[in-house]
Design a protein around this motif. Structure first.
Motif, PDB file in Angstrom:
ATOM      1  N   UNK A 122       0.829  -1.196   0.000  1.00  0.00           N
ATOM      2  CA  UNK A 122       0.000   0.000   0.000  1.00  0.00           C
ATOM      3  C   UNK A 122       0.874   1.261   0.000  1.00  0.00           C
ATOM      4  N   UNK A 123       0.537   2.181  -0.891  1.00  0.00           N
ATOM      5  CA  UNK A 123       1.335   3.396  -1.069  1.00  0.00           C
ATOM      6  C   UNK A 123       1.510   4.177   0.232  1.00  0.00           C
ATOM      7  N   UNK A 124       0.429   4.374   0.980  1.00  0.00           N
ATOM      8  CA  UNK A 124       0.512   5.229   2.168  1.00  0.00           C
ATOM      9  C   UNK A 124       1.403   4.637   3.253  1.00  0.00           C
ATOM     10  N   UNK A 125       1.662   3.331   3.175  1.00  0.00           N
ATOM     11  CA  UNK A 125       2.473   2.679   4.202  1.00  0.00           C
ATOM     12  C   UNK A 125       3.960   2.691   3.886  1.00  0.00           C
ATOM     13  N   UNK A 126       4.336   3.072   2.677  1.00  0.00           N
ATOM     14  CA  UNK A 126       5.752   2.962   2.289  1.00  0.00           C
ATOM     15  C   UNK A 126       6.688   3.761   3.201  1.00  0.00           C
ATOM     16  N   UNK A 127       6.337   4.976   3.668  1.00  0.00           N
ATOM     17  CA  UNK A 127       7.283   5.683   4.543  1.00  0.00           C
ATOM     18  C   UNK A 127       7.510   5.002   5.886  1.00  0.00           C
ATOM     19  N   UNK A 128       6.586   4.154   6.309  1.00  0.00           N
ATOM     20  CA  UNK A 128       6.792   3.430   7.560  1.00  0.00           C
ATOM     21  C   UNK A 128       7.982   2.490   7.471  1.00  0.00           C
ATOM     22  N   UNK A 129       8.302   2.049   6.271  1.00  0.00           N
ATOM     23  CA  UNK A 129       9.381   1.089   6.082  1.00  0.00           C
ATOM     24  C   UNK A 129      10.591   1.699   5.381  1.00  0.00           C
ATOM     25  N   UNK A 130      10.520   2.977   5.069  1.00  0.00           N
ATOM     26  CA  UNK A 130      11.665   3.665   4.473  1.00  0.00           C
ATOM     27  C   UNK A 130      12.105   3.087   3.151  1.00  0.00           C
ATOM     28  N   UNK A 131      11.143   2.584   2.359  1.00  0.00           N
ATOM     29  CA  UNK A 131      11.497   1.943   1.092  1.00  0.00           C
ATOM     30  C   UNK A 131      11.471   2.960  -0.044  1.00  0.00           C
ATOM     31  N   UNK A 132      12.166   2.642  -1.105  1.00  0.00           N
ATOM     32  CA  UNK A 132      12.285   3.524  -2.264  1.00  0.00           C
ATOM     33  C   UNK A 132      10.996   3.523  -3.079  1.00  0.00           C
TER      34      UNK A 132
END
Length: 326
Positions: A122-132
């Motif tokens: 899910x797009x909104x969750x990507x910053x939680x994992x610091x992924x590119x």
């Protein structure tokens, strides 16, 4: 406050670079967990998020956790995707993170080495994992003529947007979801955000490389401050005619843009200096200035650092092995 061009870069590329500032990087990441796949780093996880992963009642048994690393269980792309989806779904239902209130039902791909998908999330969750993550940005401009200077179409974001309300943006910009290409993203977003005909954009848009940076989210980004967001933005230019003649003219369409303004380069520079551009859009605009000769070694003493930082070599596997060799 007024920002120099280098300070604008500092706003968007705020995470220490391990290659150029190893001590600052080590200090910053001392209590972070590396998100790994087959010994490759695919993200960094701050303590706030790591604590949620340690809560097995909430995060399940889908993770391999060591004191310094985190990895997602699953032997296939599909299994890893399902495990990530279940984790983020539970977090959303439990209201564990504010950023998930902006759930988009849009999938992003996280890549393994050699440009192969590792999993989707899910797009909104990507910053939680610091992924590119990836996106596409286009600058639409009216070229200089004997009687008029070059001008740039600059949109103002709607005041009601949850992220960066009322700030200035690039003419067209959007995130790149699963299965999309950079060009297809630009063509789609040009219609949705600026009412620009797909056929016209496809014929007239010109690819202009990319910018890359490692953003640290602030409160204006929505959700928890301090989340990590490394990004690659594919950059496009499109020259158009005068609005009172050949056109076309960008027109707000989907409610995300309040207005489009046709600004001269000095006017854009002033808005940049005032900090009125969304941080990553400021980076794209500076890149445009360099490529079009408005920013160079004669008028910008920090041009080398600015250009290098706008094209940062990121340490993660990417969707294209040769991305940083283009």
């Amino acid at each position: 406050m007024r920002y120099s061009n280098l300070e604008l870069v500092d706003r968007v590329d705020a995470f220490p670079n391990a290659a150029t500032h190893p001590i600052a990087f080590a200090e910053r990441t001392a209590d972070y967990a590396r998100f790994t796949y087959l010994s490759h780093t695919i993200g960094y996880i701050i303590p706030l998020v790591r604590a949620a992963l340690d809560d097995r009642a909430l995060s399940g048994d889908w993770w391999e956790l060591t004191p310094n690393t985190v990895s997602l269980k699953g032997d296939t792309v599909e299994e890893r995707t399902a495990n990530m989806a279940e984790t983020t779904k539970r977090w959303r239902e439990a209201k564990r993170f504010d950023i998930l209130s902006g759930w988009r039902n849009e999938q992003y791909t996280v890549y393994a080495p050699q440009g192969k998908p590792c999993f989707h999330m899910e797009r909104s969750a990507t910053p939680l994992f610091g992924v590119l993550t990836y996106g596409s940005h286009m600058t639409v401009y009216v070229p200089a003529s004997p009687t008029r200077p070059l001008r740039i179409w600059v949109p103002r974001r709607a005041a009601g947007k949850s992220t960066y309300p009322s700030m200035l943006d690039n003419t067209v910009a959007g995130g790149m979801g699963d299965g999309a290409t950079p060009l297809a993203t630009i063509i789609k977003e040009a219609g949705e955000e600026a009412s620009l005909p797909a056929a016209y954009v496809a014929e007239n848009v010109r690819a202009a490389g990319f910018v890359s940076y490692f953003y640290v989210r602030g409160a204006e980004a929505g959700g928890e401050a301090g989340l990590l967001q490394p990004e690659i933005e594919y950059v496009y230019d499109m020259a158009v005619g005068e609005p009172d003649a050949e056109g076309p003219v960008p027109v707000p369409c989907d409610g995300e843009v309040a207005e489009h303004m046709l600004l001269t380069v000095p006017e854009v520079r002033e808005q940049l200096a005032l900090g009125n551009f969304k941080p990553n859009c400021a980076a794209v605009m500076l890149d445009f200035f360099v490529r079009h000769g408005f920013l160079d070694a004669e008028n910008e003493p920090d041009i080398v650092e600015i250009y290098t930082r706008l094209h940062r070599r990121l340490e993660f596997p990417t969707r294209c092995n040769n991305l940083h060799k283009l």
